[in-house]
Motif scaffolding. Structure first.
Motif, PDB file in Angstrom:
ATOM      1  N   LEU A  48       0.804  -1.199   0.173  1.00 56.82           N
ATOM      2  CA  LEU A  48       0.113  -0.141  -0.051  1.00 56.82           C
ATOM      3  C   LEU A  48       0.789   1.464  -0.108  1.00 56.82           C
ATOM      4  O   LEU A  48       0.473   2.148  -0.686  1.00 56.82           O
ATOM      5  CB  LEU A  48      -1.021   0.098   1.187  1.00 56.82           C
ATOM      6  CG  LEU A  48      -2.056  -1.053   1.221  1.00 56.82           C
ATOM      7  CD1 LEU A  48      -2.658  -1.017   2.604  1.00 56.82           C
ATOM      8  CD2 LEU A  48      -2.868  -0.879   0.113  1.00 56.82           C
ATOM      9  N   LEU A  49       2.069   1.251   1.021  1.00 56.49           N
ATOM     10  CA  LEU A  49       2.847   2.306   0.647  1.00 56.49           C
ATOM     11  C   LEU A  49       3.522   2.623  -0.601  1.00 56.49           C
ATOM     12  O   LEU A  49       3.655   3.585  -1.013  1.00 56.49           O
ATOM     13  CB  LEU A  49       3.886   2.247   1.697  1.00 56.49           C
ATOM     14  CG  LEU A  49       3.451   2.380   3.439  1.00 56.49           C
ATOM     15  CD1 LEU A  49       4.700   1.772   4.165  1.00 56.49           C
ATOM     16  CD2 LEU A  49       2.927   3.735   3.263  1.00 56.49           C
ATOM     17  N   VAL A  50       3.979   1.673  -1.203  1.00 59.15           N
ATOM     18  CA  VAL A  50       4.378   1.805  -2.393  1.00 59.15           C
ATOM     19  C   VAL A  50       3.219   2.340  -3.436  1.00 59.15           C
ATOM     20  O   VAL A  50       3.793   3.214  -4.360  1.00 59.15           O
ATOM     21  CB  VAL A  50       4.974   0.466  -3.351  1.00 59.15           C
ATOM     22  CG1 VAL A  50       5.346   0.490  -4.541  1.00 59.15           C
ATOM     23  CG2 VAL A  50       6.195   0.009  -2.403  1.00 59.15           C
ATOM     24  N   LEU A  51       2.177   1.952  -3.482  1.00 64.91           N
ATOM     25  CA  LEU A  51       1.052   2.351  -4.371  1.00 64.91           C
ATOM     26  C   LEU A  51       0.855   3.748  -3.986  1.00 64.91           C
ATOM     27  O   LEU A  51       0.776   4.664  -4.971  1.00 64.91           O
ATOM     28  CB  LEU A  51      -0.507   1.798  -4.157  1.00 64.91           C
ATOM     29  CG  LEU A  51      -1.324   1.745  -5.054  1.00 64.91           C
ATOM     30  CD1 LEU A  51      -1.024   1.510  -6.354  1.00 64.91           C
ATOM     31  CD2 LEU A  51      -2.642   0.884  -4.470  1.00 64.91           C
ATOM     32  N   THR A  70       6.640  15.886   1.628  1.00 66.89           N
ATOM     33  CA  THR A  70       6.608  15.565   3.252  1.00 66.89           C
ATOM     34  C   THR A  70       5.986  14.073   3.631  1.00 66.89           C
ATOM     35  O   THR A  70       6.670  13.130   4.316  1.00 66.89           O
ATOM     36  CB  THR A  70       6.016  16.374   4.110  1.00 66.89           C
ATOM     37  OG1 THR A  70       6.721  17.783   3.739  1.00 66.89           O
ATOM     38  CG2 THR A  70       6.501  16.137   5.530  1.00 66.89           C
ATOM     39  N   THR A  71       4.995  13.686   3.080  1.00 65.00           N
ATOM     40  CA  THR A  71       4.141  12.536   3.259  1.00 65.00           C
ATOM     41  C   THR A  71       4.892  11.410   2.428  1.00 65.00           C
ATOM     42  O   THR A  71       4.857  10.407   2.954  1.00 65.00           O
ATOM     43  CB  THR A  71       2.645  12.770   2.918  1.00 65.00           C
ATOM     44  OG1 THR A  71       2.614  13.030   1.800  1.00 65.00           O
ATOM     45  CG2 THR A  71       1.967  13.919   3.717  1.00 65.00           C
ATOM     46  N   LEU A  72       5.432  11.707   1.417  1.00 69.35           N
ATOM     47  CA  LEU A  72       6.265  10.683   0.600  1.00 69.35           C
ATOM     48  C   LEU A  72       7.237  10.428   1.361  1.00 69.35           C
ATOM     49  O   LEU A  72       7.882   9.103   1.316  1.00 69.35           O
ATOM     50  CB  LEU A  72       6.401  11.505  -0.704  1.00 69.35           C
ATOM     51  CG  LEU A  72       5.488  11.575  -2.002  1.00 69.35           C
ATOM     52  CD1 LEU A  72       5.805  11.869  -3.052  1.00 69.35           C
ATOM     53  CD2 LEU A  72       4.937  10.180  -2.303  1.00 69.35           C
ATOM     54  N   GLN A  73       8.163  11.234   2.042  1.00 66.59           N
ATOM     55  CA  GLN A  73       9.202  11.097   2.714  1.00 66.59           C
ATOM     56  C   GLN A  73       8.973  10.092   4.035  1.00 66.59           C
ATOM     57  O   GLN A  73       9.453   9.067   4.335  1.00 66.59           O
ATOM     58  CB  GLN A  73      10.130  12.175   3.436  1.00 66.59           C
ATOM     59  CG  GLN A  73      10.668  13.134   2.173  1.00 66.59           C
ATOM     60  CD  GLN A  73      11.013  14.356   2.805  1.00 66.59           C
ATOM     61  OE1 GLN A  73      10.702  14.693   3.956  1.00 66.59           O
ATOM     62  NE2 GLN A  73      12.097  15.071   2.004  1.00 66.59           N
ATOM     63  N   ALA A  74       7.714  10.328   4.562  1.00 71.17           N
ATOM     64  CA  ALA A  74       7.427   9.344   5.617  1.00 71.17           C
ATOM     65  C   ALA A  74       7.073   8.125   5.265  1.00 71.17           C
ATOM     66  O   ALA A  74       7.271   7.060   5.921  1.00 71.17           O
ATOM     67  CB  ALA A  74       6.151  10.157   6.551  1.00 71.17           C
ATOM     68  N   ALA A  75       6.407   8.243   3.997  1.00 69.81           N
ATOM     69  CA  ALA A  75       5.961   6.867   3.323  1.00 69.81           C
ATOM     70  C   ALA A  75       7.195   5.777   3.253  1.00 69.81           C
ATOM     71  O   ALA A  75       7.175   4.632   3.357  1.00 69.81           O
ATOM     72  CB  ALA A  75       5.083   7.028   2.366  1.00 69.81           C
ATOM     73  N   MET A  76       8.206   6.621   2.828  1.00 72.81           N
ATOM     74  CA  MET A  76       9.424   5.831   2.314  1.00 72.81           C
ATOM     75  C   MET A  76      10.082   5.358   3.611  1.00 72.81           C
ATOM     76  O   MET A  76      10.558   4.309   3.682  1.00 72.81           O
ATOM     77  CB  MET A  76      10.266   6.621   1.575  1.00 72.81           C
ATOM     78  CG  MET A  76       9.570   6.815   0.174  1.00 72.81           C
ATOM     79  SD  MET A  76      10.769   7.661  -0.771  1.00 72.81           S
ATOM     80  CE  MET A  76       9.896   8.785  -1.616  1.00 72.81           C
ATOM     81  N   VAL A  77      10.081   6.051   4.860  1.00 74.66           N
ATOM     82  CA  VAL A  77      10.633   5.658   5.958  1.00 74.66           C
ATOM     83  C   VAL A  77       9.793   4.476   6.389  1.00 74.66           C
ATOM     84  O   VAL A  77      10.492   3.287   6.858  1.00 74.66           O
ATOM     85  CB  VAL A  77      10.615   6.960   7.272  1.00 74.66           C
ATOM     86  CG1 VAL A  77      10.966   6.308   8.570  1.00 74.66           C
ATOM     87  CG2 VAL A  77      11.711   7.947   6.698  1.00 74.66           C
ATOM     88  N   CYS A  85      10.760   0.291   7.039  1.00 74.99           N
ATOM     89  CA  CYS A  85      10.423  -0.399   8.171  1.00 74.99           C
ATOM     90  C   CYS A  85       9.767  -1.649   8.060  1.00 74.99           C
ATOM     91  O   CYS A  85      10.150  -2.821   8.445  1.00 74.99           O
ATOM     92  CB  CYS A  85       9.670   0.473   9.045  1.00 74.99           C
ATOM     93  SG  CYS A  85      10.518   1.821   9.911  1.00 74.99           S
ATOM     94  N   VAL A  86       8.787  -1.663   7.124  1.00 78.83           N
ATOM     95  CA  VAL A  86       7.873  -2.866   7.093  1.00 78.83           C
ATOM     96  C   VAL A  86       8.569  -3.756   6.029  1.00 78.83           C
ATOM     97  O   VAL A  86       8.261  -5.195   6.072  1.00 78.83           O
ATOM     98  CB  VAL A  86       6.426  -2.280   6.739  1.00 78.83           C
ATOM     99  CG1 VAL A  86       5.663  -1.696   7.527  1.00 78.83           C
ATOM    100  CG2 VAL A  86       6.476  -1.830   5.328  1.00 78.83           C
ATOM    101  N   GLY A  87       9.167  -3.223   5.012  1.00 78.77           N
ATOM    102  CA  GLY A  87       9.945  -3.958   4.042  1.00 78.77           C
ATOM    103  C   GLY A  87      10.920  -4.830   4.571  1.00 78.77           C
ATOM    104  O   GLY A  87      11.173  -5.790   4.156  1.00 78.77           O
ATOM    105  N   GLY A  88      11.838  -4.609   5.660  1.00 82.00           N
ATOM    106  CA  GLY A  88      12.578  -5.231   6.230  1.00 82.00           C
ATOM    107  C   GLY A  88      12.091  -6.523   6.860  1.00 82.00           C
ATOM    108  O   GLY A  88      12.740  -7.722   6.689  1.00 82.00           O
TER     109      GLY A  88
END
Length: 169
Positions: A22-25, A50-57, A61-64
């Motif tokens: 969902l974050l990638v989307l 700003t929200t894209l930066q937060a989504a990438m962080v 986290c979830v990708g690991g």
């Protein structure tokens, strides 16, 4: 009992993978939207970047956890892939302390940063103030989940070392 614990860890990692999807989307849709608004409409967004930066962080986290569950982290396959299951287990056991040390530090310092961020009610220094403390709070939580998966894999590797073959998942 251990199989149920492993199943729980795996289920959490799968949920994190779905959140990552969902974050990638989100990043794709709003990244394109931001470019369109900025360069075509000449009306840049005040909050998308700003929200894209937060989504990438959050994605990191979830990708690991998801990558660890599916054993898709990059390894030096030149040596690792051709090794026997027992040798792979030994190599994994030797690298596990480094993962535990890194994750322990991430959790410890992440908790400190999250506490401070919550105490200060930290927000982004932008035109649209977006809370930072929820994101900083997720980092140590994600680190703890990855640590649980590392421990699960370590137990699996010890069993492989003892029995000579990987236990069924």
């Amino acid at each position: 009992m251990w199989r149920k614990v492993e199943g729980l860890f795996d289920a959490i990692a799968e949920i994190m993978g779905r959140i990552g999807w969902l974050l990638v989307l989100y990043c794709m849709i709003f990244g394109v939207t931001d470019v369109f608004l900025r360069y075509v409409m000449n009306a840049p967004s005040m909050w998308i970047g700003t929200t894209l930066q937060a989504a990438m962080v959050l994605l990191a986290c979830v990708g690991g956890a998801y990558a660890l569950k599916h054993d898709t982290f990059v390894k030096l396959d030149l040596f690792y892939a051709a090794a026997s299951e027992r040798t792979q287990a030994i190599l994994d056991i030797l690298t596990a302390p480094f993962a535990v040390l890194f994750l322990g530090t991430l959790i410890w310092k992440g908790i400190d940063a999250a506490k401070l961020s919550i105490m200060l009610n930290q927000v982004t220094p932008t035109a649209v103030p977006i809370p930072i403390y929820p994101i900083k709070s997720v980092i140590p939580l994600a680190g703890a989940i990855v640590l649980l998966l590392v421990i699960k894999n370590l137990v699996r590797d010890v069993r492989t070392l003892v029995t000579g073959h990987k236990p069924a998942s």
